[in-house]
Design a protein around this motif. Structure first.
Motif, PDB file in Angstrom:
ATOM      1  N   ASP A 119       0.794  -1.243   0.000  1.00  0.00           N
ATOM      2  CA  ASP A 119       0.000   0.000   0.000  1.00  0.00           C
ATOM      3  C   ASP A 119       0.821   1.287   0.000  1.00  0.00           C
ATOM      4  OD1 ASP A 119      -2.425  -1.162  -0.257  1.00  0.00           O
ATOM      5  OD2 ASP A 119      -2.952  -1.091   1.876  1.00  0.00           O
ATOM      6  N   LYS A 121       3.484   1.010  -4.876  1.00  0.00           N
ATOM      7  CA  LYS A 121       4.339   0.395  -5.908  1.00  0.00           C
ATOM      8  C   LYS A 121       3.600   0.298  -7.247  1.00  0.00           C
ATOM      9  CE  LYS A 121       4.912  -3.327  -3.374  1.00  0.00           C
ATOM     10  NZ  LYS A 121       4.257  -2.882  -2.132  1.00  0.00           N
ATOM     11  N   THR A 122       2.386  -0.267  -7.180  1.00  0.00           N
ATOM     12  CA  THR A 122       1.613  -0.458  -8.408  1.00  0.00           C
ATOM     13  C   THR A 122       1.246   0.891  -9.019  1.00  0.00           C
ATOM     14  OG1 THR A 122       0.710  -2.385  -7.296  1.00  0.00           O
ATOM     15  CG2 THR A 122      -0.334  -1.746  -9.353  1.00  0.00           C
ATOM     16  N   SER A 123       0.832   1.833  -8.165  1.00  0.00           N
ATOM     17  CA  SER A 123       0.457   3.161  -8.670  1.00  0.00           C
ATOM     18  C   SER A 123       1.646   3.830  -9.346  1.00  0.00           C
ATOM     19  CB  SER A 123      -0.025   4.051  -7.523  1.00  0.00           C
ATOM     20  OG  SER A 123      -1.000   3.397  -6.768  1.00  0.00           O
ATOM     21  N   ASP A 154       1.752  14.256  -1.928  1.00  0.00           N
ATOM     22  CA  ASP A 154       0.583  15.139  -2.080  1.00  0.00           C
ATOM     23  C   ASP A 154      -0.285  15.148  -0.821  1.00  0.00           C
ATOM     24  OD1 ASP A 154      -1.855  12.941  -2.937  1.00  0.00           O
ATOM     25  OD2 ASP A 154       0.198  12.317  -3.207  1.00  0.00           O
TER      26      ASP A 154
HETATM   27  P1  GDP Z   1       1.143  -1.171  -3.482  1.00  0.00           P
HETATM   28  O1  GDP Z   1       0.473  -2.143  -2.583  1.00  0.00           O
HETATM   29  O2  GDP Z   1       2.467  -0.737  -2.954  1.00  0.00           O
HETATM   30  O3  GDP Z   1       1.232  -1.620  -4.925  1.00  0.00           O
HETATM   31  O4  GDP Z   1       0.250   0.176  -3.433  1.00  0.00           O
HETATM   32  P2  GDP Z   1      -0.826   0.700  -4.457  1.00  0.00           P
HETATM   33  O5  GDP Z   1      -0.195   1.255  -5.673  1.00  0.00           O
HETATM   34  O6  GDP Z   1      -1.880  -0.315  -4.646  1.00  0.00           O
HETATM   35  O7  GDP Z   1      -1.395   1.949  -3.644  1.00  0.00           O
HETATM   36  C1  GDP Z   1      -2.037   1.795  -2.396  1.00  0.00           C
HETATM   37  C2  GDP Z   1      -3.023   2.918  -2.173  1.00  0.00           C
HETATM   38  O8  GDP Z   1      -2.350   4.162  -2.084  1.00  0.00           O
HETATM   39  C3  GDP Z   1      -4.023   3.067  -3.322  1.00  0.00           C
HETATM   40  O9  GDP Z   1      -5.278   3.375  -2.794  1.00  0.00           O
HETATM   41  C4  GDP Z   1      -3.482   4.225  -4.120  1.00  0.00           C
HETATM   42  O10 GDP Z   1      -4.488   4.920  -4.788  1.00  0.00           O
HETATM   43  C5  GDP Z   1      -2.842   5.076  -3.046  1.00  0.00           C
HETATM   44  N1  GDP Z   1      -1.731   5.875  -3.561  1.00  0.00           N
HETATM   45  C6  GDP Z   1      -0.651   5.427  -4.238  1.00  0.00           C
HETATM   46  N2  GDP Z   1       0.187   6.435  -4.529  1.00  0.00           N
HETATM   47  C7  GDP Z   1      -0.365   7.552  -4.022  1.00  0.00           C
HETATM   48  C8  GDP Z   1       0.031   8.936  -3.999  1.00  0.00           C
HETATM   49  O11 GDP Z   1       1.081   9.351  -4.508  1.00  0.00           O
HETATM   50  N3  GDP Z   1      -0.794   9.789  -3.344  1.00  0.00           N
HETATM   51  C9  GDP Z   1      -1.950   9.389  -2.769  1.00  0.00           C
HETATM   52  N4  GDP Z   1      -2.690  10.313  -2.170  1.00  0.00           N
HETATM   53  N5  GDP Z   1      -2.360   8.117  -2.777  1.00  0.00           N
HETATM   54  C10 GDP Z   1      -1.582   7.202  -3.397  1.00  0.00           C
END
Ligand code: GDP
Length: 471
Positions: free
Chosen positions: A82, A85-87, A182
């Motif tokens: 969370d 990474k994916t984002s 942000d």
């Molecule tokens: P992962 O588990 O590391 O792949 O994380 P995700 O990419 O799934 O992101 C987890 C959550 O954080 C999601 O709800 C995204 O929308 C949110 N998120 C990711 N990057 C950002 C960011 O730069 N800013 C904000 N506000 N939310 C983010």
């Protein structure tokens, strides 16, 4: 060997070979036991080769330094769940659409490339250190640079620490991306501070780790991150010879209902061409068609390029190596030989470090370092045991704890041990059932203790070859 047959049989059993007194065992197995008993085996000059003798696989020839050309870096994104990474991978991927590149829509093939300032960067599209270390455990090193994502509002978390240690164990340079800047709760300074505790010191704190604040949500800082990657890549002087038959590693593979087995391959050396006969792990084939990460047909792919290949006989596994060979017949022969060798090896599971054979490995000069992954109930204990273990290092063998953390022994720990040829020690903690199974399957040793002095005593004895074997 001047030992009783029972002793030999016991040794065989601990190596997974169930043999009786009158049974014949092969040379490798015999040699293994001999080495364990402190002898140096030597194969007698071979008589006539038996029918079906292994076709020796030609080694890949080393490249002439003059033939090496710069190649794009291959980047993996690591970090806590969370943290984005994916984002981040999505946001980076979008930069190519924004740049108006032809065929801007990226297919998911497990890896993709973007361009920044005329330089290509290859991203592995499966984030996380589990995938990263799983590949390493299979002997495939694909990543040149790790981007460690830490959410600015959440800070360093347990998987952040795991990711750091997995990247360090692989010897891969780390770039820190502080994400979610942000958010009002973002506190990048706290993140930088926390990272120093784990040996990651960013440039503004006098260290040498590049750190970039980003927001995967707004796109802020993404360009800076790509520039930072280019910078670190330049320092690393990544090179490969494109003018030789292609070889690389499978990133992902599946059975497509229409197209048959398809595999995404990251080319690492040479150039892979349509029509090439290839061996991939334990399957082979002819490259019938190749697609790039935008789904476009391509005829060739050079170093650091991910491509989907069609035309394999079977679905390979992620981490399998691909190489081009003379023709399909040779390819099939090599596959047969590989299968045979694997089966032979499975019968004499060995080669991994364990405490029982440690001393022999050290004496034989084969082992200079005992790598340990340490899991404990509480953090204070981890630090204390880590220190005490490191002090057991001798001039012959150094004890290196590559990961110390709290919690049960997990699948990830086993993978890290497998990839790094280490052992796992659990103190006052349990071993997850999945981890136990995996460890048994791959031959990683897990030792659990409840009393510190017993733990230290065992290691000390193992270093001196005085550990009583447990059967
Ligand atoms: P992962 O588990 O590391 O792949 O994380 P995700 O990419 O799934 O992101 C987890 C959550 O954080 C999601 O709800 C995204 O929308 C949110 N998120 C990711 N990057 C950002 C960011 O730069 N800013 C904000 N506000 N939310 C983010």
């Amino acid at each position: 060997l001047r030992v009783s047959p029972v002793e030999v049989i016991k040794r065989l059993m601990t190596n997974g070979v169930m043999a009786g007194q009158n049974q014949t065992i092969d040379y490798d197995t015999a040699a293994l036991v001999a080495v364990e008993l402190g002898f140096e085996p030597e194969l007698e000059a071979a008589a006539e080769p038996e029918p079906g003798t292994p076709l020796i696989e030609p080694e890949e020839e080393p490249d002439d330094p003059a033939s090496l050309k710069p190649r794009p870096p291959v980047v993996t994104i690591l970090g806590h769940v969370d943290h984005g990474k994916t984002s981040l991978l999505d946001a980076i991927r979008k930069t190519r659409v924004a740049a108006g590149e032809a065929g801007g829509i990226t297919q998911h093939i497990g890896a993709y490339q973007v361009e920044r300032d005329g330089q290509l960067i290859t991203f592995i599209d499966t984030p996380g250190h589990a995938a990263f270390t799983a590949m390493r455990a299979r002997g495939a090193q694909v990543t040149d640079i790790a981007v460690l994502v830490v959410a600015a509002d959440d800070g360093v978390m347990p998987q952040t620490v795991e990711a750091i240690n997995h990247a360090k164990a692989a010897g891969v340079p780390i770039i820190v991306a502080i994400n979610k800047i942000d958010l009002p709760a973002a506190n990048p300074d706290r993140v930088k501070q926390q990272l120093t505790e784990y040996g990651i010191v960013v440039e503004e704190y006098g260290g040498d780790t590049v750190c970039v604040p980003v927001s995967a949500a707004t796109g802020q800082g993404i360009g800076d991150l790509l520039e930072a990657i280019n910078l670190v890549a330049e320092i690393s002087e990544l090179k490969a010879n494109p003018n030789r038959p292609g070889s690389g590693v499978v990133i992902e593979a599946e059975l497509d209902p229409h197209r048959g087995p398809i595999a995404t391959v990251l080319v690492q050396r040479g150039t892979l061409r349509q029509g090439d006969a290839v061996v991939v792990g334990e399957t082979s084939g002819k490259v019938r068609a190749m697609l790039d990460d935008t789904g476009k047909r391509v005829k060739e792919a050079g170093p650091s390029t991910p491509v989907v290949i069609l035309g394999l006989e079977d679905v390979p596994e992620a981490g399998d190596r691909l190489r081009v060979v003379a023709d399909e017949k040779v390819a099939r022969q090599i596959v047969e030989e590989r299968k045979r060798q694997r089966e032979a090896q499975e019968q004499t599971q060995h080669a991994r470090v364990n405490l029982d054979t440690l001393f022999n490995e050290i004496s034989a000069g084969k082992l200079k370092e005992l790598i340990i992954i340490l899991k404990t109930d509480v953090r204070g204990t981890a630090e204390a045991i880590k220190g005490a273990l490191e002090r057991l290092s001798t001039p012959e063998v150094k004890i290196r704890i590559i990961h110390a953390a709290t919690g049960p022994v997990t699948d990830n720990d086993v993978m890290l041990a497998e990839a790094s040829n280490g052992i796992i020690i659990g103190f006052n903690t349990r071993v997850e059932p999945g981890a136990k199974k995996r460890a048994e399957a791959v031959g990683v040793e897990i030792r659990t203790y409840n009393i510190i002095y017993q733990l230290l005593e065992d290691i000390e004895k193992a270093l001196q070859g005085m550990l009583e074997p447990v059967y």
